[in-house]
Structure formats: C-alpha cells, structure tokens
Design a protein around this motif. Structure first.
Motif, PDB file in Angstrom:
ATOM      1  N   SER A 147       0.834  -1.209   0.000  1.00 36.23           N
ATOM      2  CA  SER A 147       0.000   0.000   0.000  1.00 36.23           C
ATOM      3  C   SER A 147       0.870   1.261   0.000  1.00 36.23           C
ATOM      4  CB  SER A 147      -1.000  -0.007   1.152  1.00 36.23           C
ATOM      5  OG  SER A 147      -0.350   0.226   2.337  1.00 36.23           O
ATOM      6  N   VAL A 148       2.037   1.214   0.700  1.00 32.71           N
ATOM      7  CA  VAL A 148       2.937   2.385   0.682  1.00 32.71           C
ATOM      8  C   VAL A 148       3.456   2.617  -0.745  1.00 32.71           C
ATOM      9  CG1 VAL A 148       5.198   3.213   1.452  1.00 32.71           C
ATOM     10  CG2 VAL A 148       3.606   2.268   3.104  1.00 32.71           C
ATOM     11  N   VAL A 149       3.896   1.519  -1.387  1.00 37.19           N
ATOM     12  CA  VAL A 149       4.440   1.644  -2.745  1.00 37.19           C
ATOM     13  C   VAL A 149       3.349   2.138  -3.699  1.00 37.19           C
ATOM     14  CG1 VAL A 149       5.353   0.318  -4.700  1.00 37.19           C
ATOM     15  CG2 VAL A 149       6.278  -0.049  -2.423  1.00 37.19           C
ATOM     16  N   ALA A 150       2.127   1.572  -3.563  1.00 33.08           N
ATOM     17  CA  ALA A 150       1.032   1.960  -4.471  1.00 33.08           C
ATOM     18  C   ALA A 150       0.727   3.447  -4.318  1.00 33.08           C
ATOM     19  CB  ALA A 150      -0.207   1.122  -4.169  1.00 33.08           C
ATOM     20  N   GLU A 151       0.664   3.939  -3.049  1.00 33.64           N
ATOM     21  CA  GLU A 151       0.357   5.343  -2.810  1.00 33.64           C
ATOM     22  C   GLU A 151       1.450   6.233  -3.410  1.00 33.64           C
ATOM     23  OE1 GLU A 151      -0.450   6.349   1.223  1.00 33.64           O
ATOM     24  OE2 GLU A 151      -0.731   8.475   0.763  1.00 33.64           O
ATOM     25  N   GLN A 152       2.708   5.807  -3.214  1.00 32.23           N
ATOM     26  CA  GLN A 152       3.832   6.585  -3.735  1.00 32.23           C
ATOM     27  C   GLN A 152       3.757   6.694  -5.262  1.00 32.23           C
ATOM     28  OE1 GLN A 152       5.913   7.775  -1.305  1.00 32.23           O
ATOM     29  NE2 GLN A 152       6.574   9.125  -2.972  1.00 32.23           N
ATOM     30  N   VAL A 153       3.491   5.554  -5.895  1.00 29.32           N
ATOM     31  CA  VAL A 153       3.415   5.534  -7.365  1.00 29.32           C
ATOM     32  C   VAL A 153       2.283   6.443  -7.842  1.00 29.32           C
ATOM     33  CG1 VAL A 153       2.849   4.073  -9.348  1.00 29.32           C
ATOM     34  CG2 VAL A 153       4.463   3.264  -7.632  1.00 29.32           C
ATOM     35  N   LEU A 154       1.119   6.341  -7.180  1.00 27.43           N
ATOM     36  CA  LEU A 154      -0.044   7.142  -7.608  1.00 27.43           C
ATOM     37  C   LEU A 154       0.230   8.641  -7.426  1.00 27.43           C
ATOM     38  CD1 LEU A 154      -2.971   4.969  -6.240  1.00 27.43           C
ATOM     39  CD2 LEU A 154      -2.367   5.370  -8.617  1.00 27.43           C
ATOM     40  N   VAL A 155       0.818   9.011  -6.275  1.00 30.42           N
ATOM     41  CA  VAL A 155       1.100  10.433  -6.014  1.00 30.42           C
ATOM     42  C   VAL A 155       2.108  10.969  -7.029  1.00 30.42           C
ATOM     43  CG1 VAL A 155       2.146  12.023  -4.351  1.00 30.42           C
ATOM     44  CG2 VAL A 155       0.470  10.363  -3.577  1.00 30.42           C
TER      45      VAL A 155
ATOM     46  N   ASP B 224      -6.851  19.575   4.069  1.00 25.57           N
ATOM     47  CA  ASP B 224      -7.396  20.944   4.063  1.00 25.57           C
ATOM     48  C   ASP B 224      -8.269  21.153   5.300  1.00 25.57           C
ATOM     49  OD1 ASP B 224      -9.742  19.645   3.627  1.00 25.57           O
ATOM     50  OD2 ASP B 224     -10.007  20.293   1.533  1.00 25.57           O
ATOM     51  N   ALA B 225      -8.902  22.302   5.364  1.00 26.19           N
ATOM     52  CA  ALA B 225      -9.707  22.654   6.547  1.00 26.19           C
ATOM     53  C   ALA B 225     -10.834  21.655   6.782  1.00 26.19           C
ATOM     54  CB  ALA B 225     -10.283  24.051   6.355  1.00 26.19           C
ATOM     55  N   HIS B 226     -11.296  20.980   5.734  1.00 25.31           N
ATOM     56  CA  HIS B 226     -12.392  20.008   5.883  1.00 25.31           C
ATOM     57  C   HIS B 226     -11.880  18.590   6.104  1.00 25.31           C
ATOM     58  CE1 HIS B 226     -14.800  23.313   4.450  1.00 25.31           C
ATOM     59  NE2 HIS B 226     -14.041  23.399   3.336  1.00 25.31           N
ATOM     60  N   GLY B 227     -10.597  18.490   6.244  1.00 22.79           N
ATOM     61  CA  GLY B 227     -10.026  17.151   6.506  1.00 22.79           C
ATOM     62  C   GLY B 227      -9.797  16.337   5.240  1.00 22.79           C
ATOM     63  N   HIS B 228      -9.995  16.956   4.073  1.00 19.97           N
ATOM     64  CA  HIS B 228      -9.720  16.210   2.834  1.00 19.97           C
ATOM     65  C   HIS B 228      -8.253  16.359   2.462  1.00 19.97           C
ATOM     66  CE1 HIS B 228     -14.189  17.050   2.102  1.00 19.97           C
ATOM     67  NE2 HIS B 228     -14.051  15.798   2.466  1.00 19.97           N
ATOM     68  N   ARG B 229      -7.733  15.299   1.889  1.00 17.72           N
ATOM     69  CA  ARG B 229      -6.311  15.378   1.501  1.00 17.72           C
ATOM     70  C   ARG B 229      -6.166  16.197   0.222  1.00 17.72           C
ATOM     71  NH1 ARG B 229      -2.385  10.511   1.796  1.00 17.72           N
ATOM     72  NH2 ARG B 229      -3.634   9.693   0.085  1.00 17.72           N
ATOM     73  N   GLN B 230      -5.124  17.033   0.196  1.00 18.40           N
ATOM     74  CA  GLN B 230      -4.841  17.876  -0.975  1.00 18.40           C
ATOM     75  C   GLN B 230      -3.395  17.634  -1.388  1.00 18.40           C
ATOM     76  OE1 GLN B 230      -6.545  20.642  -2.531  1.00 18.40           O
ATOM     77  NE2 GLN B 230      -8.438  19.872  -1.625  1.00 18.40           N
ATOM     78  N   LEU B 231      -3.190  17.645  -2.704  1.00 18.32           N
ATOM     79  CA  LEU B 231      -1.820  17.533  -3.200  1.00 18.32           C
ATOM     80  C   LEU B 231      -1.391  18.895  -3.737  1.00 18.32           C
ATOM     81  CD1 LEU B 231       0.659  15.836  -4.156  1.00 18.32           C
ATOM     82  CD2 LEU B 231      -0.587  15.460  -6.296  1.00 18.32           C
ATOM     83  N   PHE B 232      -0.276  19.425  -3.241  1.00 18.12           N
ATOM     84  CA  PHE B 232       0.263  20.713  -3.696  1.00 18.12           C
ATOM     85  C   PHE B 232       1.523  20.455  -4.496  1.00 18.12           C
ATOM     86  CE2 PHE B 232      -2.368  21.827  -0.156  1.00 18.12           C
ATOM     87  CZ  PHE B 232      -2.904  23.054  -0.472  1.00 18.12           C
ATOM     88  N   VAL B 233       1.570  21.038  -5.726  1.00 18.90           N
ATOM     89  CA  VAL B 233       2.777  20.898  -6.549  1.00 18.90           C
ATOM     90  C   VAL B 233       3.332  22.305  -6.788  1.00 18.90           C
ATOM     91  CG1 VAL B 233       3.672  20.186  -8.793  1.00 18.90           C
ATOM     92  CG2 VAL B 233       1.976  18.784  -7.633  1.00 18.90           C
ATOM     93  N   PHE B 234       4.639  22.467  -6.649  1.00 21.42           N
ATOM     94  CA  PHE B 234       5.262  23.786  -6.801  1.00 21.42           C
ATOM     95  C   PHE B 234       6.207  23.775  -7.999  1.00 21.42           C
ATOM     96  CE2 PHE B 234       4.257  22.946  -2.412  1.00 21.42           C
ATOM     97  CZ  PHE B 234       3.540  24.060  -2.032  1.00 21.42           C
TER      98      PHE B 234
ATOM     99  N   PRO C  95      -9.506  10.860  -6.090  1.00 22.89           N
ATOM    100  CA  PRO C  95      -9.372   9.653  -6.929  1.00 22.89           C
ATOM    101  C   PRO C  95      -8.316   8.683  -6.385  1.00 22.89           C
ATOM    102  CG  PRO C  95      -9.298  11.635  -8.282  1.00 22.89           C
ATOM    103  CD  PRO C  95      -9.257  12.097  -6.869  1.00 22.89           C
ATOM    104  N   ILE C  96      -7.180   9.297  -5.927  1.00 25.39           N
ATOM    105  CA  ILE C  96      -6.127   8.424  -5.375  1.00 25.39           C
ATOM    106  C   ILE C  96      -6.636   7.726  -4.120  1.00 25.39           C
ATOM    107  CG2 ILE C  96      -3.834   8.411  -4.315  1.00 25.39           C
ATOM    108  CD1 ILE C  96      -3.041  10.697  -6.071  1.00 25.39           C
ATOM    109  N   ASP C  97      -7.294   8.524  -3.243  1.00 26.63           N
ATOM    110  CA  ASP C  97      -7.789   7.952  -1.989  1.00 26.63           C
ATOM    111  C   ASP C  97      -8.823   6.874  -2.239  1.00 26.63           C
ATOM    112  OD1 ASP C  97      -6.070   9.535  -0.670  1.00 26.63           O
ATOM    113  OD2 ASP C  97      -7.530  11.112  -0.196  1.00 26.63           O
TER     114      ASP C  97
END
Ligand code: ADP
Length: 490
Positions: free
Chosen positions: A40-48, A152-162, A184-186
């Motif tokens: 699951s760690v590898v899958a999450e890493q690949v998806l992110v 985020d403030a509502h507890g949803h995960r957000q991905l930030f790219v710079f 979608p990832i979650d």
C-alpha cells in the motif's frame, strides 16, 4: 511473575497440533501484514508521483498555450521543470496580470485543480487562496521533491505541486502552486486496502483449513509412536513403527525408536533364555540329588557301605557341579555389570605358563602334556589370577575332550613388537564346524550328551563365555579353530 506462570501453563496445555497451527498462522499473519503495508505504501507513492507528473505536464501545456503567440524572448517567464531552484530576482512588470491567463488555463485543465502565484519566498500573491505557510514552501523548495500532501480545513487530503517561474536572466520571479484534491487516489487506495484485507483474511482462512490437517499428518508418526509404546508397555515387544520415508526429525525418531525396540526385545529374549537355561541346568543335578537322597531315605542301599559311599559321592559331584555353575554365573553377572575388579600388573609369560602347566598335569589322565615358550617374550599387562583362570579353563577343556593317547600343548609366541599369543592346542575330538560360531555363547555345548558323561562332569557351557569376557575385559582377544576328529586350537 505468577501471571507469566499461568500463561506458560496454559500454553503448555494446548495440544501440539494446535500450537504448531497457531505458530504458522501467526507467522503468516505477520508476513502478510508486512507485505500489505509495503504494497500500500508503494502503491500510494506511485499514484502520487503519477499525479505530480500529470500536474506538471498540465502546467507546461497551459504555459505553452498561453504564451504561444509571443516570441521566446518576449515571454515574461518560463517554467522550471528541471528541479533547479535559481536565486530569486525582480518580478516582471504586471507579473500577476500576465500570469493570470496561465492560472485560468491550469484551473480549466482538470477538475478540482486550482493554481495560484507565490513570491519566490513563498508568500501568496492572490488573496484568500488556499496556500501553504511560506516557511513550509521554502522548506519544500529546498528539498528534492517539490510537492506536499496535506489535509485541508475540511479534513480532505490535498496535493500541492510547486513549479518555480524563471526569468530570461535565470532568476526565480515567482512560484506556481497547483493544488488538487486526492479523492481519486484515496478512492483507489481504499478499494486496494479493502481488497488486500479481504485477500489476507481469505488466505488466512485457507491456510487454517490446510495447515491443521497437514500438521496432523506430519505429527502422525508421533501418534503412532505413542500408540506403539502403549502396546509395548502391555508386553508386545515385537511391535515396530512404520517409519515415514522422510529423513527429518520425526523419521529419525521413529527409526531410533525401532532400533531401541529391537535392542530391548533382544535383551529381553536373552534374559528369558538365560533364566530358562539356568533353570534347565539346575534341574539335572537337583533331580539326581533328590533321587539319591530318596534312595538313602528309603534305605535302598540296604546298609551296604559301598552303595552308600557311591550314592553320597554322586551327590557330592552334583553339588560340586552346581557350586561351580553358581560361581560361573556370579562371575558372568559381575562381568556384565562391570563390577569385576581387575588388578592389572606386569607379568612374565614364563612364570604364568609354567604355573598353568603344573596345575594341568593334575587334570591330565594319560595325555601327553608339553609346554613351549619362545625366548625373550615381552612382559604383558594383565590380571594374573584371571588370566590363569582362563588358561586353566581352556586346558581343562582340551584335556576333557582329548583321549588319553592324545596330546595337549601349551605355547607362547611373539606376535609383532608388543603382542604375545598364548596357544592351547590339542589332538582331541575337535568341534563340528556348525558349532564353532556359537562356542563362546553362554550355556552352549557342542555335544551336550558327551559333556554330561561321567567322564566330563561339570560342563555347563559357561567356561568359554567367561574366558572370552575375561580376556576382552583385559584388552585381549580370543579365537578358536578346530577340525573335527583332529583337534582344537584356542
Ligand atoms: P563346558 O563347561 O561345557 O566345557 P565351555 O564353554 O568351556 O563349556 O565349552 C563349550 C563347549 O565347547 C563344550 O561343551 C565342548 O562341546 C566344546 N569345546 C570346548 N573346548 C573344546 C575342545 N578343546 N575340544 C572339543 N570341544 C571343545
């Protein structure tokens, strides 16, 4: 401490079949859980990583679309996609204004995608926008990966790219921050976790169903051993376990168990035969004794002194025979138990053989006796009395089984540097070849009828057995060869 004892006691009371099953299942749970976590760690890493790349590509496509009509040197800034973070420089005129179309274009590229502008040190240039604290942005920009996963403030995960925006003089004029929801990832990860969990539970269930009978099968020989030993305890010494074909611990245990049984059975049989032989040997003299006593009691001698003397002499001979046998048995028992103490000393062969020769002369009844000792024999280490007893026994046999016209020789020869061979050779009746292999067995007589003849009173078949034990106890060796009708050599 007491609690530990209770737990240990409880574990020890669980049948081994269940214990082995639990241990293998426990190990399986550990391994499967570790595998699940890694997957699951590898899958999450690949998806992110994948999502980060998608966002960077989208930014690039939007940038190209926004500034495609401008000549390259007129473009206000470019995108730094090579992961270098150049030093900051002054922002171009109307920076926010020129960048706005790019931000819109990115916003429209994907659902839930939101782009804003930051200064090179991480401050937001667009008010009221979701942004990360400048210190954290600076930290991320110093690291190797320019992205961040946060709630985020509502507890949803957000991905930030710079992505740094760089001027034509290769200075960072701002940072493009693209954020997107990781729903979608979650969702994928939730489904993946559920599948993994169900897979692990299913595998464990299957393992339990298979392990229990397999452990039972592997332990079957132990159950057999237990069943057989119970039967053996009831006296069935001839029972054997059918050992498994494998050469593992249980296979070896079953085979050693069978070996132990064979030895026990042999020892038991020997013991039984020994007791039977002893009783049999004692019965003959006892019958003769009771017969003679009965005759004396009923006065069958009719007061004839000569008849009384003959009867009592016969009785005396039988008592002597029993006495000798009991002495022999006692000696054998001591030898068996290793209780016979041997007093080893250095003895000269000449003295020993001459003593035996002199004593043998009294036993001879007409046979020609001779003694021949090779000169300069080495002295030997042995118990003098015991060795003398052995030699006398053998001489006694030689004289018993040789006719008065025959010859008995006592010889001593050197064999190698430190070994001496003592030989008793007769020209007597000899021993049949089929009897030779048993000649050292207890109670064995090559010809029982002749051994018990009046001329051979006293033969109980123990003499050579004792001789062999005594010689071997002193580190020696005894051998016999014989030709029927020609003579015997010991
Ligand atoms: P025993 O007390 O009966 O002589 P042994 O153990 O000394 O017992 O001998 C066993 C048997 O071996 C004898 O009964 C006899 O049949 C045979 N035997 C031993 N020595 C000789 C010999 N020198 N010649 C012929 N037979 C012998």
């Amino acid at each position: 401490m007491r609690k530990d004892k209770h737990v240990l006691h409880f574990i020890q009371r669980i049948p081994i079949r269940w214990r082995l099953t639990f241990v293998s299942l426990g190990l399986l749970i550990l391994l499967l859980s570790a595998l699940g976590i890694i997957l699951s760690v590898v899958a999450e890493q690949v998806l992110v990583n994948n999502e980060v790349n998608v966002l960077r590509n989208e930014a690039q496509v939007a940038w190209k679309g926004t500034f495609k009509s401008m000549a390259p040197q007129d473009r206000p800034f470019g995108l730094d996609l090579d992961n270098v973070f150049p030093p900051s420089g002054p922002a171009p005129a109307n920076f926010v204004y020129t960048a706005n179309p790019l931000l819109h274009s990115i916003d429209n590229a994907g659902t839930n995608t939101y782009a804003i502008l930051l200064t090179p040190d991480g401050h937001s240039l667009i008010p009221n926008s979701p942004y990360i604290v400048p210190e954290q942005v600076q930290q991320i920009m110093q690291s190797a990966q320019w992205y961040l996963l946060t709630n985020d403030a509502h507890g949803h995960r957000q991905l930030f790219v710079f992505i740094p925006l760089i001027s034509s003089s290769f200075h960072t004029v701002g940072i493009l921050q693209i954020s997107t929801s990781t729903i979608p990832i979650d969702n994928f990860l939730s489904a993946f976790h559920l599948t993994l969990f169900l897979g692990i539970i299913g595998t464990l269930g299957l393992a339990l169903v298979l392990t229990f009978p397999l452990v039972g099968l592997a332990l079957h020989p132990l159950v057999e051993i237990e069943r057989t030993s119970r039967k053996i305890a009831q006296g069935e010494l001839s029972m054997r376990i059918d050992p498994p074909a494998t050469d593992d611990e249980i296979g070896r245990l079953a085979r050693s168990f069978n070996r132990m049984l064979a030895q026990l059975e042999a020892a038991f049989r020997r013991q039984k035969r020994f007791v039977a032989d002893v009783s049999h040997e004692l019965r003959t003299p006892l019958t003769a004794l009771s017969g003679s006593l009965e005759m004396l009691l009923i006065g069958a001698d009719l007061g004839d002194k000569e008849a009384t003397r003959r009867l009592t002499h016969g009785m005396f001979t039988e008592v002597q025979r029993m006495h000798r046998m009991v002495e022999d048995l006692l000696a054998l028992t001591r030898l068996d138990e290793g209780k016979l103490t041997l007093r080893k000393e250095i003895i000269t062969v000449d003295t020993l053989l001459l003593t035996v020769y002199e004593q043998s002369e009294h036993l001879a009844h007409g046979q020609k006796l001779s003694c021949d000792i090779e000169p300069a024999l080495p002295a030997i280490g042995a118990d003098k009395d015991r060795l003398q007893q052995v030699l006398l026994n053998i001489m006694d046999n030689a004289l018993k089984f040789t006719l008065p016209a025959g010859k008995v020789e006592l010889l001593a020869r050197k064999n190698g540097q430190n070994t001496v061979v003592l030989i008793v050779r007769d020209t007597g009746q000899g021993i049949p070849p089929e009897a030779l292999p048993h000649i050292f067995d207890r109670f064995y007589r090559a010809d029982p009828s002749r051994s018990r003849s009046p001329q051979h009173v006293g033969g109980s078949g123990l003499g050579l057995a004792i001789a062999k034990d005594l010689v071997e106890a002193q580190g020696g060796k005894i051998e016999i060869s014989s030709i029927l009708g020609r003579g015997t050599t010991v």
